[in-house]
Motif scaffolding. Structure first.
Motif, short mmCIF file in Angstrom:
data_model
loop_
_atom_site.label_atom_id
_atom_site.label_comp_id
_atom_site.label_asym_id
_atom_site.label_seq_id
_atom_site.Cartn_x
_atom_site.Cartn_y
_atom_site.Cartn_z
N ASN A 73 -38.21 31.36 38.07
CA ASN A 73 -39.53 30.71 38.17
C ASN A 73 -40.41 31.05 36.97
N ASP A 74 -40.32 32.30 36.52
CA ASP A 74 -41.10 32.68 35.34
C ASP A 74 -40.67 31.83 34.13
N ILE A 75 -39.37 31.67 33.98
CA ILE A 75 -38.86 30.91 32.83
C ILE A 75 -39.26 29.44 32.97
N LYS A 76 -39.26 28.94 34.21
CA LYS A 76 -39.71 27.55 34.43
C LYS A 76 -41.19 27.42 34.05
N THR A 77 -41.96 28.45 34.37
CA THR A 77 -43.39 28.44 33.99
C THR A 77 -43.52 28.32 32.47
N ALA A 78 -42.66 29.05 31.76
CA ALA A 78 -42.70 29.00 30.30
C ALA A 78 -42.37 27.58 29.81
N PHE A 79 -41.32 27.00 30.35
CA PHE A 79 -40.95 25.63 29.94
C PHE A 79 -42.06 24.64 30.28
N ALA A 80 -42.67 24.82 31.48
CA ALA A 80 -43.74 23.91 31.89
C ALA A 80 -44.89 23.98 30.89
N GLY A 81 -45.19 25.21 30.43
CA GLY A 81 -46.24 25.38 29.43
C GLY A 81 -45.90 24.66 28.13
N LEU A 82 -44.62 24.61 27.83
CA LEU A 82 -44.20 24.00 26.56
C LEU A 82 -44.41 22.49 26.54
N GLU A 83 -44.38 21.86 27.69
CA GLU A 83 -44.57 20.40 27.71
C GLU A 83 -45.93 20.04 27.13
N LYS A 84 -46.93 20.84 27.49
CA LYS A 84 -48.28 20.58 26.98
C LYS A 84 -48.35 20.88 25.47
N VAL A 85 -47.67 21.95 25.08
CA VAL A 85 -47.65 22.32 23.66
C VAL A 85 -46.99 21.22 22.83
N ALA A 86 -45.95 20.59 23.40
CA ALA A 86 -45.26 19.50 22.69
C ALA A 86 -46.22 18.34 22.43
N ARG A 87 -47.11 18.11 23.39
CA ARG A 87 -48.07 17.01 23.24
C ARG A 87 -49.22 17.37 22.31
N GLU A 88 -49.70 18.60 22.42
CA GLU A 88 -50.98 18.95 21.77
C GLU A 88 -50.87 19.95 20.62
N GLY A 89 -49.67 20.48 20.37
CA GLY A 89 -49.51 21.47 19.29
C GLY A 89 -49.85 22.89 19.75
N THR A 90 -49.77 23.83 18.81
CA THR A 90 -50.01 25.24 19.14
C THR A 90 -51.43 25.44 19.66
N PRO A 91 -51.56 25.94 20.89
CA PRO A 91 -52.91 26.13 21.45
C PRO A 91 -53.53 27.43 20.94
N ASP A 92 -54.82 27.58 21.21
CA ASP A 92 -55.50 28.83 20.82
C ASP A 92 -54.93 30.02 21.57
N ASP A 93 -54.64 29.79 22.86
CA ASP A 93 -54.10 30.91 23.65
C ASP A 93 -52.57 30.92 23.52
N ASN A 94 -52.09 31.18 22.31
CA ASN A 94 -50.64 31.06 22.09
C ASN A 94 -49.88 32.36 22.33
N ILE A 95 -50.59 33.41 22.75
CA ILE A 95 -49.88 34.63 23.16
C ILE A 95 -50.17 34.84 24.64
N ARG A 96 -49.14 34.66 25.44
CA ARG A 96 -49.32 34.68 26.90
C ARG A 96 -48.44 35.77 27.51
N PHE A 97 -48.88 36.23 28.67
CA PHE A 97 -48.18 37.33 29.33
C PHE A 97 -47.57 36.82 30.62
N LEU A 98 -46.26 36.63 30.57
CA LEU A 98 -45.55 35.99 31.68
C LEU A 98 -45.31 37.00 32.80
N GLY A 99 -45.81 36.68 33.99
CA GLY A 99 -45.59 37.56 35.13
C GLY A 99 -46.56 38.72 35.21
N LEU A 100 -47.66 38.63 34.42
CA LEU A 100 -48.66 39.71 34.43
C LEU A 100 -49.74 39.41 35.46
N ARG A 101 -50.19 40.45 36.16
CA ARG A 101 -51.34 40.29 37.05
C ARG A 101 -52.61 40.32 36.22
#
Lengths: 391, 301
Positions: free
Chosen positions: A358-386
């Motif tokens: 699920n974490d990896i799916k979250t990463a891929f899901a995030g990439l769909e938006k990046v593909a449309r809009e390019g590198t976002p400002d929040d380009n360093i993300r913490f997967l699975g962090l509270r």
């Protein structure tokens, strides 16, 4: 076999002249297994049980300088304590092979997997091969010896595999016959040896403003030759047993629009996610890095050239830097290639936090938006962090 | 309320860290409780105590006790503790270490802490093996005994921890065992009260690793071994070498008076500050630095 057992098996088959060891979780079982092989007379190795990792690496350097095939193994704080000698092994051009069972560096103290230990010594002059599973840890260890001892390279090699996730879980291992390994590794004749009384040499004397710089340049040269050698040996290994290796693996990447870059055990999970996404019509792919040092930047840039968005998974942090170590290399590799690809860095799994599908799916899901809009400002993300910054 | 419950309520950290990680029957609980009783007897405010550890089973001790605690890296407990003591000399500093921690990877720190005679207490829980990592032989595994890395018996020889500490210059050195729990507590109390570097070795049991490989059927068998194979120093004075063969002695090995490190440091600082020649020297050095700083200013070329 577990990753530790598989690596100990490779070491038994290699039968190094000298192995030095000191226990540290999660490497301990590896050396236990190897010590059993020594105690049972299955391998004719001088096993030296030292009082710290600093001594383990020092004794390995001494043995290798005397012309022996020398190995040791460690993890996390053990590697950190070796640090001084880790640099020295590389600069003396000693072909030591060292399995490193990846574990988080303290503090607070933690015994579980992340890559902060080996990523921390990515600039020590060692070749680094990352393994996806126990089979690869075994295969990489056998190949590492040939790579390290290749006359065009002569550099030490770290073979890494994820602590507990690989070191302590069992899988089916396809091993080589002892005779095949013996033939594969051949005999080793050190080019220079401190025990050669006919042609005495001095290793490591004071080297100041006069020649130090030139000697460092020679290390660069050894590393420059390494990619071809790693590839050549990976091909030869494939001819031997059917499992060939390259500097990296492109998994369903050719027409991939959303690409994830990773190394270590997470690649196995990512492949399953890629397959699922492909079934749903998402053009997903994975680039699995095997050789992080040397880093094959041109080939990786080419392999990622068709992607519209890239998610780089880092199991370590480079504090104060623009993203994790893998992320920075990928960005540097793409610089000047003319491809404007959106890139996001996902830091994950620190201290052994589980990396689920699920974490990896979250990463891929995030990439769909990046593909449309390019590198976002929040380009360093913490997967699975509270909490803040977590996705 | 019994004394033991009172001590536990006062000095243990309730909540998620208890119960301990130690195996049932492990001697470390006895050592921890001996340390707590010693601190209770001295009556020092628990906020004025610092307990420092390295790595290993013993290294977990600071997790459970309600003092200022620091859980550090393998073998370095004494080095960190030295820093704590130098920064906060008013604290009672105790370093709790296992035999591997104190005498192998941290052996160098151990001998130099002894030599320096800084006012701290080192508790060495000696169970003759690396317990946490699975029973590798340690610097105190007796000759001939087995470990996972010595399946046919240890061919090396063990350190005598207390003799090492005496030789390295510690000014209070004592030994007891977890069988002699009350004596262990009293010796730790003496050690903490001692002004200078004190070492208390407590022989302990790792039945899980050491016992299993060395024919001790249970933790009790190991405790009985301590009962039957140790003699007090006083009794040992009247015994010959044959009678003492294979036995360890218990009690205070050394208790001597030597200027303590921080005290000597303060005296030196006082001496230098009040010595006109020394003050003049320091002023000269400062002036030369100031002059150099002036020369390096951009406006001075």
């Amino acid at each position: 076999m577990t990753g530790n057992d598989a690596t100990a098996e490779a070491m038994r088959q290699i039968a190094p002249d000298v192995v030095t060891c000191f226990p540290i979780t999660p490497q301990t079982e590896l050396m236990h297994k190897f010590a059993e092989h020594v105690a049972d007379g299955d391998v004719d190795t001088e096993l030296v049980l030292v009082e710290s990792e600093h001594s383990a690496m020092s004794a390995a350097v001494g043995a290798a300088a005397a012309g022996a095939r020398a190995m040791t193994a460690t993890a996390a704080n053990g590697l950190a304590l070796m640090w001084e000698i880790v640099y020295i092994a590389a600069s003396y051009r000693l072909p030591i092979v060292m399995p490193v069972v990846n574990r988080a560096l303290s503090g607070p103290i933690n015994i579980h997997c992340d890559h902060s230990d080996t990523m921390g010594c990515r600039d020590t002059g060692w070749i680094q091969l990352y393994s996806e599973n126990a089979q690869e840890a075994y295969d990489n260890t056998l190949q590492a010896l040939r790579i390290a001892e290749h006359p065009d390279v002569l550099l030490p090699v770290m073979v890494t595999f994820d602590g507990f996730i690989l070191s302590h879980t069992a899988e089916i291992l396809e091993g080589l016959e002892d005779a095949e390994v013996k033939d594969w590794i051949g005999t080793y004749e050190a080019k220079y040896s401190i025990l050669n009384t006919d042609d005495p040499v001095t290793i490591g004397p004071l080297d100041l403003q006069d020649y130090y710089f030139e000697h460092k340049r020679q290390q660069v040269e050894g590393m420059r030759h390494a990619p071809d050698v790693i590839r050549e040996i990976g091909r030869a290994y494939g001819e031997l047993c059917g499992r060939s290796y390259d500097l990296f693996e492109a998994y369903r990447l050719e027409d991939a629009e959303l690409a994830v870059v990773a190394l270590g055990s997470t690649c196995g999970t990512t492949k399953v996610v890629v397959d699922e996404l492909r079934e749903q019509g998402v053009k997903a792919g994975l680039l699995k890095i095997r050789s992080f040092r040397p880093f094959p930047e041109a080939e990786i840039a080419e392999a990622l050239g068709n992607a519209k968005a890239i998610g780089v998974l880092d199991r370590s942090i480079s504090f104060g830097a623009p993203g994790g170590p893998v992320h920075k290399e990928i960005k540097a590799a793409l610089y000047g290639t003319g491809h404007e690809i959106g890139i996001v860095n996902y830091i994950y799994g620190l201290g052994g936090r589980d990396m689920s599908m699920n974490d990896i799916k979250t990463a891929f899901a995030g990439l769909e938006k990046v593909a449309r809009e390019g590198t976002p400002d929040d380009n360093i993300r913490f997967l699975g962090l509270r909490g803040e910054g977590g996705v | 309320m019994s004394e033991a419950i009172e001590v536990a309520r006062t000095y243990l950290r309730p909540g998620k860290k208890l119960p301990t990680v130690w195996c049932g029957g492990c001697g470390l609980g006895i050592i921890m409780s001996a340390m707590l009783r010693a601190i209770a007897a001295i009556g020092v405010d628990k906020n004025k105590v610092a307990v420092v550890s390295g790595i290993g089973c013993t290294g977990r001790m600071p997790t459970y006790v309600d003092f200022n605690t620091l859980h550090t890296t393998h073998g370095r407990g004494l080095a960190f503790a030295t820093g704590v003591k130098l920064a906060r000399p008013e604290l009672t500093v105790i370093a709790a270490m296992g035999d591997g921690d104190a005498l192998a990877i941290g052996g160098n720190h151990f001998i130099h802490a002894c030599r320096r005679n800084i006012d701290m207490t080192a508790i060495v829980a000696n169970n003759q093996i690396y317990g946490m990592t699975g029973g590798q032989y340690s610097p105190t595994t007796p000759h001939g005994k087995r470990g996972t890395t010595a399946p046919y018996g240890n061919i090396e020889y063990a350190f005598d921890t207390t003799a090492l500490a005496v030789g390295a210059g510690a000014t209070f050195v004592a030994r007891s065992s977890v069988y002699h729990a009350r004596e262990a507590g009293l010796l730790i109390e003496k050690a903490i009260r001692h002004k200078g570097f004190s070492v208390v070795e407590i022989i302990s049991n790792c039945h899980t690793s050491y016992g299993r490989m060395n024919k001790f059927a249970s933790p009790v068998a190991m405790l009985e071994w301590m009962r039957d194979n140790s003699v007090s120093i006083k009794a040992a004075e009247h015994m010959d070498a044959d009678a003492l063969e294979g036995k360890f002695t218990r009690g205070v090995m050394v208790e001597s008076d030597k200027p303590e490190f921080i005290q000597s440091y303060d005296e030196m600082a006082e001496r230098v500050a009040t010595d006109p020649a020394a003050v003049a020297n320091v002023k000269k050095v400062i002036q030369s630095y100031d002059a150099m700083a002036d020369r390096l200013k951009p406006e001075n070329g």
